[in-house]
Design a protein around this motif. Structure first.
Motif, short mmCIF file in Angstrom:
data_model
loop_
_atom_site.label_atom_id
_atom_site.label_comp_id
_atom_site.label_asym_id
_atom_site.label_seq_id
_atom_site.Cartn_x
_atom_site.Cartn_y
_atom_site.Cartn_z
N THR A 9 -3.75 -3.09 4.85
CA THR A 9 -4.84 -3.80 3.93
C THR A 9 -6.30 -3.19 4.10
O THR A 9 -7.08 -3.63 3.57
CB THR A 9 -5.21 -5.14 4.94
OG1 THR A 9 -5.31 -4.83 6.02
CG2 THR A 9 -3.84 -6.03 4.90
N GLN A 14 -4.37 -0.36 0.98
CA GLN A 14 -4.01 -1.22 -0.24
C GLN A 14 -3.66 -0.56 -1.51
O GLN A 14 -2.53 -0.94 -2.10
CB GLN A 14 -5.47 -1.90 -0.52
CG GLN A 14 -5.51 -3.25 0.16
CD GLN A 14 -6.48 -4.14 -0.19
OE1 GLN A 14 -7.39 -3.65 -1.02
NE2 GLN A 14 -6.66 -5.46 0.40
N ARG A 15 -4.25 0.55 -1.75
CA ARG A 15 -3.75 1.27 -2.89
C ARG A 15 -2.43 1.90 -2.76
O ARG A 15 -1.49 2.08 -3.86
CB ARG A 15 -4.64 2.34 -3.24
CG ARG A 15 -6.32 2.13 -3.20
CD ARG A 15 -6.48 1.08 -4.28
NE ARG A 15 -6.58 1.72 -5.56
CZ ARG A 15 -7.57 0.97 -6.64
NH1 ARG A 15 -7.72 0.00 -6.68
NH2 ARG A 15 -7.73 1.84 -7.83
N SER A 17 -0.05 0.79 -0.90
CA SER A 17 1.10 -0.41 -1.10
C SER A 17 1.33 -0.82 -2.45
O SER A 17 2.58 -1.01 -2.68
CB SER A 17 0.56 -1.48 -0.17
OG SER A 17 0.40 -1.35 1.23
N ALA A 18 0.21 -0.91 -3.27
CA ALA A 18 0.39 -1.47 -4.53
C ALA A 18 1.30 -0.06 -5.21
O ALA A 18 2.04 -0.69 -5.98
CB ALA A 18 -0.75 -1.63 -5.26
N ALA A 21 5.20 -0.19 -4.25
CA ALA A 21 5.72 -1.53 -4.83
C ALA A 21 5.85 -1.22 -6.29
O ALA A 21 7.09 -1.54 -6.73
CB ALA A 21 5.04 -2.70 -4.47
N ALA A 22 4.81 -0.55 -7.06
CA ALA A 22 4.96 -0.27 -8.39
C ALA A 22 6.07 0.53 -8.80
O ALA A 22 6.95 0.57 -9.71
CB ALA A 22 3.72 0.12 -9.06
N CYS A 29 4.32 -4.38 5.30
CA CYS A 29 2.84 -4.26 6.09
C CYS A 29 2.70 -4.61 7.37
O CYS A 29 3.03 -5.71 7.82
CB CYS A 29 1.65 -4.86 5.35
SG CYS A 29 1.88 -4.70 3.18
N CYS A 35 -0.73 -9.62 4.68
CA CYS A 35 -1.34 -8.64 3.49
C CYS A 35 -0.97 -9.71 2.32
O CYS A 35 -0.75 -10.82 2.25
CB CYS A 35 -0.80 -7.40 3.55
SG CYS A 35 1.25 -7.66 3.54
N ALA A 36 -1.02 -8.84 1.18
CA ALA A 36 -0.62 -9.52 -0.18
C ALA A 36 0.74 -10.26 -0.19
O ALA A 36 1.69 -9.60 0.41
CB ALA A 36 -0.62 -8.52 -1.35
N HIS A 39 4.08 -8.42 -0.43
CA HIS A 39 4.63 -7.35 0.48
C HIS A 39 5.28 -8.42 1.73
O HIS A 39 4.72 -9.33 2.01
CB HIS A 39 3.76 -6.37 0.80
CG HIS A 39 3.34 -5.60 -0.21
ND1 HIS A 39 3.85 -5.42 -1.37
CD2 HIS A 39 1.90 -5.51 -0.39
CE1 HIS A 39 3.11 -4.52 -2.24
NE2 HIS A 39 1.73 -4.86 -1.58
N ASP A 170 -6.61 7.01 -5.37
CA ASP A 170 -5.29 6.82 -6.15
C ASP A 170 -4.59 8.19 -6.04
O ASP A 170 -3.37 8.05 -5.89
CB ASP A 170 -5.34 6.54 -7.51
CG ASP A 170 -6.01 4.79 -7.61
OD1 ASP A 170 -5.71 4.15 -6.63
OD2 ASP A 170 -6.50 4.51 -8.56
#
Length: 424
Positions: A9, A14-15, A17-18, A21-22, A29, A35-36, A39, A170
């Motif tokens: 988090t 955060q970046r 994890s995103a 997942a993408a 997490c 977290c979001a 996840h 990123d």
């Protein structure tokens, strides 16, 4: 892959994890707070016991850190417990360390990171040392620096000038994910940051120019004065005000990052566009390009509505990168007349520019100013005046044709500048 990420988090977490997942990975997490929702969540605190790695975990990425330096030994024990957890599940261990990591680092933070690195390498794990992380949301040290630049009319230029090696958040996330996905990278330290260091003052001025978009006055600040201020405030208050984190940059050791970047196949984005909230500054580039093309067509600076309409038209067509980068064109749009010719438009860049000129022309013609320029919407004059105006127009056209032929080398140079900027 199934990935467990501590500190997911946080600013980098955060970046990462995103992005993971993408990219199709399953993200778990390991954090104190949920977290979001996208996840899975594994409750974890550095001060508590190490979690049990879920069955099938293939990599454990350790990002969580005690930035307050309350108990370095506790942070070391937490990392050792995570290493054992990863080894038990045969998972790859990736530790996100710090550029300050050294056995004799001046800060407790740097010495603690170095001690953890030794355990990670001994266990066959991988260490990632990022440079000055920036971009994206204003969090971490980057958020602190943005806040300072936004609030103060001055930029402190430390003397002697410390040097930093920036890396966009990123780009760092992509680098970490590349390390995780590679089986041939183990038991080594990867230095990730710009190959050429820049001064800390340059970095702050870049924040002011490209992020805060404000003019700031550079003021020399001796490092000795910072040391005196830190001593007078005390450790607790210096940490709370962020002075300790800024002071850690003063004795930052340089990194040889070029080899590491080549090994994982990552190319870092330039600092200026990376400072934009989008991470690439392409929209702003399209707006600047619109200003150049429309100024050339309308013979005066265009209204904001036309500039925005051009940018939206290109984005709708899927063309998000500008092709006009030449400073000469930015300053003198009339030089586009050298490129608005069948000769220079034979190349791929020339054809793309010709297409964009047509888009700009369609937008310009639909404006009141365009009606005056292209349709001659003006009161009728006498015959003699009309003939004189027609003659002048013919002479101008002939003069520009001759100039275009004489300036072919300059036209090619203008296109090469755009091509070089695109490949950079």
């Amino acid at each position: 892959m199934k990935l467990v990420i501590t500190g997911a988090t946080g600013y980098i977490g955060q970046r990462l994890s995103a992005l993971a997942a993408a990219s199709g990975h399953e993200v778990i997490c390991a954090t104190r707070r949920p977290c979001a929702a996208a996840h899975a969540w594994l409750p974890y605190d550095l001060r508590g016991l190490a979690p049990e790695c879920p069955a099938g975990t293939q990599a454990l990425i350790h990002l969580a850190a005690d930035t307050a330096h309350t108990d370095p030994d506790e942070e070391l024990r937490a990392a050792q417990a995570l290493i054992r957890c990863a080894r038990k599940g045969s998972a790859k261990f990736v530790f996100i360390s710090s550029q300050t990591a050294e056995a004799a680092a001046p800060s407790v933070y740097g010495r603690t990171k170095w001690r953890i690195e030794q355990d990670v390498l001994a266990a066959g794990g991988t260490v990632v040392r990022p440079g000055q992380v920036y971009g994206g949301p204003e969090r971490g040290l980057f958020g602190l620096l943005c806040g300072l630049v936004r609030r103060s009319p001055f930029i402190p230029v430390l003397l002697p000038a410390p040097r930093v090696q920036p890396i966009h958040v990123d780009d760092l996330a992509a680098s970490i994910l590349a390390v995780v996905e590679r089986d041939d990278i183990r038991a080594e330290i990867l230095n990730l940051g710009a190959a050429r260091p820049i001064t800390f003052g340059h970095f702050l001025m870049s924040i002011a120019t490209h992020r805060v978009r404000a003019t700031r006055l550079p003021i020399p600040v001796p490092v000795a004065l910072l040391r005196l201020l830190r001593r007078s405030l005390g450790q607790s208050l210096s940490t709370k005000l962020g002075l300790t984190r800024i002071f850690s940059l003063v004795q930052l050791p340089p990194m040889d990052s070029e080899r590491s970047l080549q090994e994982i196949g990552i190319r870092l984005r330039p600092l200026a566009p990376g400072m934009h909230r989008s991470g690439h500054g392409q929209r702003r580039g399209l707006l600047r390009e619109a200003g150049v093309l429309l100024s050339y067509l309308l013979k005066r600076p265009p209204p904001t509505s036309l500039v925005i309409r051009y940018a939206r038209a290109l984005e709708h067509a899927g063309k998000t990168r500008p092709v006009v980068h030449s400073r000469l064109l930015m300053r003198w749009p009339i030089l586009l007349a050298l490129l608005d010719d069948p000769g220079p438009q034979q190349s791929s860049d020339g054809q793309e520019l010709a297409w964009r000129l047509q888009v700009a022309l369609g937008i310009a013609e639909a404006s009141p100013r365009g009606a005056q320029v292209f349709l001659g919407a003006q009161p009728p004059g006498r015959l003699v005046g009309t003939l004189v105006a027609l003659g002048v127009a013919v002479l101008k056209a002939l003069a520009w044709k001759l100039a275009a032929l004489a300036c072919r080398p300059l036209a090619r140079q203008l296109l090469r500048e755009s091509e070089a900027h695109r490949d950079a």
